[in-house]
Enzyme design. Structure first.
Site, short mmCIF file in Angstrom:
data_model
loop_
_atom_site.label_atom_id
_atom_site.label_comp_id
_atom_site.label_asym_id
_atom_site.label_seq_id
_atom_site.Cartn_x
_atom_site.Cartn_y
_atom_site.Cartn_z
CG HIS A 131 -5.45 2.22 -0.27
ND1 HIS A 131 -5.58 2.71 1.01
CD2 HIS A 131 -5.74 0.89 -0.19
CE1 HIS A 131 -5.94 1.74 1.83
NE2 HIS A 131 -6.06 0.62 1.12
CG HIS A 202 -2.55 -2.34 2.32
ND1 HIS A 202 -3.02 -3.64 2.32
CD2 HIS A 202 -3.64 -1.55 2.34
CE1 HIS A 202 -4.34 -3.62 2.33
NE2 HIS A 202 -4.75 -2.37 2.34
CD GLU A 339 -4.80 -0.92 5.68
OE1 GLU A 339 -4.90 0.09 4.97
OE2 GLU A 339 -5.66 -1.84 5.69
#
Length: 380
Positions: A131, A202, A339
């Site tokens: 991420h 998220h 996501e």
């Protein structure tokens, strides 16, 4: 007459003893009033009469999201904390409610090659980058460009070389609550040098609220194929059909139905932490991705986007050591993420096109929409 009165009194007693409707309880704005690296952090409240959302510009996080059930009782359906200190000094799940990037998901061995140049990234997930790295999109204070009752627009610049990525990436993001109960997320970005650009949202959802399992939620995913992973939760670069496997959500069924199956892919992720390929003819088309339903409350969430992949993560690493904003432990499989994004580690696998590369003569755009509804209460 006395008998009739006694029946009436009994009825009143039963009504008064019935389940009490839960109302929206806002987190005080002062809980998030601080400065980080000289930049102001605040908490903002958006609403549309059905949904009430609280957002902080620290990481673009959705801190709370209230919606009613089929009897009008409200619940906060995202996991989070009630104070900025718990995000800044976090010992639990890092990405609660945040935007993630500049490249969402995992990059294997924390390296990638672009235009013949190899870039080394921080390895914040074992040997890999997750991420966006150490700072990412979730650990920065976003500038609030504008805000009103139902829309907040935020901006940031990812500096050239930050977290090892090339190029100055100029990013704008907006959250909107619409009159028809959609939570719309729009991303737009430009760069002055070729770079990776793959953002995602998220939030961890639980349509029953904090402290409840997500295994009795029902899920349907618009997908016939998924990307397979190895025992390090890294994509292998291969696609696999879902038919006849625990990953077949083409028809709606309980998340807990097959999560304990003796299946290599389930074992590799200790549950679900995989990317599904959204069924659509045009990879850039806006399409339905998934539907999540909690039968008891009637709450339903649909996911729509213009992305090629959908990552479904079933909260396999929550350990209950941290408490959420309503005082309950954030336990194992008590929150899930849906996501929208490019395929994970696509930059390192030719088979996973399109590659999330943004060039100076291009603009990155993404639209992700979470649509909320309440299903009628079933008659017994």
């Amino acid at each position: 007459m006395k008998k009739a009165l006694s029946i009436f009194a009994m009825a009143l007693l039963l009504v008064s003893c019935g389940p009490k409707k839960k109302e929206v309880k806002l987190i005080p704005a002062e809980n998030f009033n601080t400065e980080v690296d000289g930049r102001q952090v605040s908490l903002y409240t958006l609403h549309n009469g059905f949904l009430t959302m609280q957002v902080t510009n620290y990481g673009g996080r959705v801190v709370a999201l209230w919606m009613p059930d089929n009897r009008g009782s409200f619940e906060d359906i995202v996991l989070g904390y009630d104070h900025i200190d718990k995000y800044l000094n976090n010992s639990g799940e890092r990405y609660l409610g945040a935007v993630v990037g500049r490249c969402a998901n995992r990059i294997s061995n924390a390296t990638f090659t672009l235009d013949g140049v190899e870039y080394q990234l921080p390895n914040n997930d074992g040997e890999n980058t997750l991420h966006g790295g150490l700072i990412g999109a979730d650990k920065r204070v976003w500038e609030v460009v504008s805000v009103n009752d139902s829309v907040i627009k935020m901006h940031t610049v990812f500096a050239d070389g930050e977290d090892g990525f090339p190029g100055n990436l100029d990013m704008t993001m907006s959250y909107t609550l619409t009159h028809d109960n959609q939570f719309q997320i729009r991303y737009a970005a430009t760069t002055d040098a070729p770079t990776l650009c793959n953002f995602s949202h998220h939030s961890f959802f639980n349509l029953k609220g904090e402290g409840n399992t997500i295994l009795d939620h029902e899920l349907q995913i618009n997908s016939r194929y998924m990307t397979t992973i190895d025992d390090k939760i890294l994509t292998t670069g291969k696609f696999s059909g879902v038919k006849g496997t625990p990953f077949d959500f083409r028809e709606k069924h309980r998340i807990g139905e097959n999560i304990g199956a003796d299946d290599e892919q389930i074992r590799n992720a200790k549950g679900y932490d995989h990317n599904w390929i959204v069924d659509k003819n045009d990879p850039k088309a806006y399409a339905w991705n998934a539907t999540l339903t909690e039968p008891a409350s009637g709450r339903e969430l649909q996911v729509w986007s213009d992305q090629v992949g959908l990552q479904f993560y079933s909260g396999n690493f929550f350990d209950g050591k941290c408490k959420g904003k309503h005082g309950k432990a954030l336990g194992y499989r008590e929150g899930l993420a849906l996501e929208t994004q490019y395929f994970p580690d696509a930059v390192n696998h030719e088979s996973l096109a399109p590659v999330p590369v943004l060039n100076p003569d291009e603009e990155y755009h993404q639209l992700c929409i979470y649509k909320f509804a309440v299903l009628p209460k079933e008659k017994k």
